[in-house]
Design a protein around this motif. Structure first.
Motif, short mmCIF file in Angstrom:
data_model
loop_
_atom_site.label_atom_id
_atom_site.label_comp_id
_atom_site.label_asym_id
_atom_site.label_seq_id
_atom_site.Cartn_x
_atom_site.Cartn_y
_atom_site.Cartn_z
N ILE A 46 1.01 -0.94 0.07
CA ILE A 46 0.05 0.00 -0.14
C ILE A 46 1.13 1.30 0.13
O ILE A 46 1.91 1.37 0.76
CB ILE A 46 -0.78 -0.07 1.17
CG1 ILE A 46 -1.96 -1.20 1.31
CG2 ILE A 46 -1.84 1.42 1.18
CD1 ILE A 46 -2.53 -1.55 2.66
N ILE A 47 0.47 2.34 -0.77
CA ILE A 47 1.16 3.47 -1.02
C ILE A 47 0.62 4.61 -0.09
O ILE A 47 -0.83 4.83 -0.57
CB ILE A 47 1.66 3.70 -2.23
CG1 ILE A 47 2.21 2.62 -2.79
CG2 ILE A 47 2.76 5.03 -2.34
CD1 ILE A 47 3.53 1.87 -2.45
N ALA A 48 0.94 5.45 0.44
CA ALA A 48 0.51 6.67 1.17
C ALA A 48 1.11 7.72 0.72
O ALA A 48 2.31 7.93 0.95
CB ALA A 48 0.51 6.39 2.55
N ASP A 49 0.48 8.84 -0.06
CA ASP A 49 0.79 9.99 -0.59
C ASP A 49 0.57 11.19 0.46
O ASP A 49 -0.40 11.48 0.85
CB ASP A 49 0.42 10.23 -1.98
CG ASP A 49 0.89 11.73 -2.35
OD1 ASP A 49 1.76 11.84 -1.99
OD2 ASP A 49 0.55 12.00 -3.53
N CYS A 50 1.79 11.57 0.99
CA CYS A 50 2.02 12.60 2.10
C CYS A 50 2.54 13.73 1.60
O CYS A 50 3.06 14.63 2.37
CB CYS A 50 2.11 12.22 3.23
SG CYS A 50 1.47 10.93 4.14
N SER B 147 -4.49 8.67 -0.48
CA SER B 147 -3.76 10.24 -0.69
C SER B 147 -4.52 11.11 0.02
O SER B 147 -5.71 10.92 0.22
CB SER B 147 -4.01 10.46 -2.20
OG SER B 147 -3.49 12.07 -2.28
N ALA B 148 -3.69 12.21 0.79
CA ALA B 148 -4.46 13.18 1.50
C ALA B 148 -3.69 14.50 1.31
O ALA B 148 -2.71 14.51 0.85
CB ALA B 148 -4.36 13.03 3.18
N SER B 149 -4.25 15.57 1.80
CA SER B 149 -3.63 16.86 1.52
C SER B 149 -4.22 17.80 2.75
O SER B 149 -5.34 17.65 3.00
CB SER B 149 -3.74 17.62 0.14
OG SER B 149 -5.21 17.85 -0.07
N ALA B 150 -3.62 18.74 2.83
CA ALA B 150 -3.98 19.80 4.22
C ALA B 150 -3.33 21.16 3.86
O ALA B 150 -2.09 21.21 3.48
CB ALA B 150 -3.38 19.33 5.50
#
Length: 546
Positions: free
Chosen positions: A262-266, A289-292
Motif C-alpha cells: 500500500i502506498i500513502a501519498d503525504c 492520498s491526503a492533503s492539508a
C-alpha cells in the motif's frame, strides 16, 4: 622553579601581544575579505554570535576587541535570548547553566546516541539508494506478547486475529514524513504494520515542529525519515522500518513502489502526486492520498478495486502560479494531524482486509466549520492516459516538465520578470543608504505584515491590486504624487515591490506596469528578488524569518 615557569609564560604572553600590536601599527587586517564575507551571511552571523556568547559567558568578552583593532572597542555579542531563538533552542534551567555552544554540541551527540549516552546499533539505517527487500514473513499465529500489546483492537469483531495477522504481513510506503506522514506513521506502527517504508529528502527544521509531531527540537538537521523511524522504534520495536533519504524520481519510483503493498501519498507538491499516482497504476498498488492546507483537508483512495486514479479526476495539472503549499499559505498544525490519522484509518482497513470507504468518494474537511463532507467521484475514466482502456502512459515521464513546477515541498520560485525588472536585497539596501526617493510597496496579506515588515513600506495586498481596488489605487497615486513633489520629477517615479519570497511581488509588478500612466501616475516598478527572506539572509540577519 615556579618563578622560572611564570617568567617563561610572561615572556611568551608579551611576545604575542607585541606581535598583535605590530600588526595593528602596520594596519595588517586581522579579518581578511573572505572572513568578512562569511560574517555577513546568516550562517556567519550565527557562528560569530555563538563564539561571542561563549566568550562572554565566561567573562572573556574583552578578547573580541581584536576584531576591531582600529578602534580598540570591545565587540559585544547578540542578546542570548534572541540567539537561542534563532538557533531553535528553548531556554530552561538546564540550558542556562552553560553557553549555547554547549547545547549545539549536545544536539550533535544526541543525533547519534540514545538518551542514556550509549551508542545504539539497533537504530534505523538510512538508505540513499533503493535496494531489493526480502519478503515479509507471514505469521500463522500471534505471540503472547503480541496478543497483550494489540488486545484492545484484537477484541474488535471487525479486526480479530485474522485482521491483526494481515496487518503484520503488510508493508506500507509513506511518501513524505511531514505533517501528514508523522501521524500516519505513528498509528500504523502502533497498530502493528509489518514493514513501514519512510521516504523524505528533507531534514528537520524548527518550523516543522508545530505539525510534524514525530520530530523534536534535538533532531534539527537530521533527515526526517531517520528522525521519524527513531521515534517510531521507541513506540513499537517489532515493526521493520526502512528509511529513505532521497527524492522520489521517475527513475526509482517503480522499483521502490512495487516492493510495498500500500502506498500513502503525504507529499506537498503536484509533480510528486502525479508521479506516485502513475507508479501505483503501473504497479497495481492502492494509493491512499491526503492533503492539508490552511484549515482544510482532503482524502481519497485511488486505484483500489476499480476506483478512479488521480489522473482520472485531474488529467491536466493546474497552472504552477496558482498552486499554494504550506510554506506559502500556512496550515494549522492539527489539520494535517487529523488528515494523517484518517489516512492511517484507511490504510489499516485496506491492510486488514476490511476495504476502504473512500474509493468512490472524496472526504472534505473544514476545520473552521468543524464539518466533514463526502463528495461522490466520477467513475473511472475510460479515456484516462494511464489507467484507461487504451493508456498512452506506459512508462514514467518528466513530471516537473509536465506540471511546470518543482517536485519539492519548498516554496516555489516564479520567473515572471526579466533581470532588468528586478533588484537584489543588497541593491535595495544601497538605495536606502543613499536616500534615493522611491516607494516601497509590501503586497503581503495583513496577517503576514503583522509578523514582520520594513518600517518605511506601504501596504497594498496583491489581491486588491488584482481587483484594481479604487481606494488602494487612490492611496498609491497620492504617495506617487508626494514623491514627485519632493523630487520635482515629472518622469516615472521608482516603485519597489516586496513580499515574503519574491513571487507575489513579481505578479504585482506586472499589474503596476499595466496601470502605469493609466489608472496610476507614470511609475517604474521593480521587485526585490527573494523578498523579505532575502533581506534577512543577505542584509539584516536579525530580521525575523517565518
Amino acid at each position: 622553579m615556579f618563578a622560572a615557569v611564570d617568567t617563561k609564560h610572561q615572556d611568551l604572553l608579551i611576545q604575542n601581544l607585541e606581535n598583535i600590536l605590530n600588526k595593528i601599527k602596520n594596519k595588517t587586517p586581522l579579518i581578511n575579505e573572505s572572513f568578512q564575507q562569511f560574517l555577513n551571511t546568516k550562517n556567519g552571523y550565527l557562528v560569530s554570535s555563538l563564539v561571542s556568547e561563549f566568550l562572554e559567558f565566561f567573562s572573556l568578552g574583552f578578547t573580541l576587541a581584536v576584531f576591531q583593532p582600529g578602534t580598540g572597542t570591545q565587540v559585544h555579542g547578540p542578546d542570548r535570548g534572541n540567539l537561542a531563538q534563532d538557533l531553535g533552542i528553548v531556554e530552561n534551567e538546564n540550558t542556562r547553566d552553560g553557553p549555547l555552544l554547549l547545547e549545539v554540541m549536545k544536539r550533535c551527540q544526541n543525533s547519534n546516541s540514545r538518551e542514556d549516552g550509549s551508542s545504539d546499533s539497533s537504530l534505523p539505517v538510512l538508505h540513499n539508494l533503493v535496494t531489493e527487500l526480502p519478503l515479509l514473513e507471514a505469521k500463522t499465529s500471534l505471540s503472547n506478547e503480541a496478543i497483550l500489546r494489540y488486545s484492545r483492537q484484537l477484541v474488535l469483531p471487525e479486526l480479530g486475529v485474522k485482521g491483526q495477522l494481515n496487518l503484520s504481513k503488510s508493508s506500507v510506503l509513506i511518501v513524505g514524513c511531514g505533517g501528514l506522514g508523522c501521524p500516519l506513521a505513528q498509528y500504523l506502527a502502533a497498530a502493528g504494520i509489518g514493514r513501514l517504508g519512510l521516504l523524505d529528502y528533507d531534514v528537520v527544521e524548527i518550523n516543522n515542529l508545530h505539525r510534524q509531531v514525530l520530530h523534536g527540537e534535538n533532531r534539527q538537521g537530521i533527515p526526517k525519515s531517520l528522525s521519524a523511524a527513531t521515534a517510531l522504534k521507541q513506540l513499537n520495536s517489532g515493526v521493520e522500518y526502512i528509511c529513505y533519504n532521497l527524492i522520489l524520481t521517475p527513475k526509482i519510483a517503480l522499483e521502490l513502489i512495487q516492493q510495498y503493498d500500500i502506498i500513502a501519498d503525504c507529499s506537498d507538491n503536484v509533480p510528486t502526486r502525479y508521479l506516485v499516482n502513475d507508479a501505483c497504476v503501473l504497479t497495481g498498488k492502492p494509493l491512499v492520498s491526503a492533503s492539508a492546507l490552511r484549515m482544510e483537508g482532503q482524502l481519497t483512495v485511488y486505484n483500489y478495486h476499480g476506483s478512479p486514479c488521480y489522473r482520472c479526476l485531474f488529467p491536466v495539472p493546474p497552472p504552477a502560479e496558482t498552486v499554494t503549499n504550506c510554506s506559502d499559505g500556512g496550515v494549522l498544525g492539527v489539520v494535517p494531524g487529523i488528515m494523517g490519522c484518517l489516512q492511517a484509518l484507511e490504510v489499516l482497513k485496506i491492510a486488514s482486509g476490511l476495504g476502504t470507504s473512500f474509493g468512490q468518494f472524496m472526504l472534505m474537511f473544514d476545520a473552521l466549520e468543524g464539518r466533514f463532507r463526502n463528495i461522490r467521484l466520477r467513475p473511472k475514466n475510460q479515456n484516462c492516459a494511464v489507467c484507461g482502456a487504451n493508456p498512452t502512459i506506459r512508462v514514467l515521464q518528466d513530471y516537473e516538465a509536465f506540471c511546470g513546477s518543482s517536485a519539492s515541498d519548498k516554496c516555489r520560485t516564479l520567473h515572471l520578470l526579466s533581470k532588468e525588472e528586478r533588484i537584489s536585497a543588497q541593491e535595495y539596501k544601497k538605495i536606502l543608504d543613499e536616500q534615493v526617493p522611491h516607494l516601497l510597496v509590501d503586497v503581503r496579506p495583513p496577517v503576514e505584515v503583522d509578523i514582520c515588515h520594513l518600517p518605511h513600506s506601504i501596504y497594498i495586498t496583491l489581491d486588491k491590486l488584482e481587483r484594481k481596488n479604487l481606494d488602494c489605487l487612490n492611496h498609491l497615486n497620492r504617495k506617487l504624487l508626494e514623491g514627485k513633489q519632493i523630487t520635482d520629477e515629472e518622469m516615472s517615479f521608482p516603485v519597489y515591490v516586496i513580499c515574503k519570497l519574491g513571487n507575489d511581488s513579481q505578479k504585482a509588478v506586472k499589474i503596476l506596469q499595466e496601470l502605469s500612466g493609466k489608472e496610476l501616475g507614470v511609475l517604474l516598478a521593480k521587485d526585490i528578488t527573494g523578498g523579505l527572506m532575502a533581506w534577512s539572509n543577505k542584509v539584516d540577519p536579525t530580521f525575523p524569518q517565518y
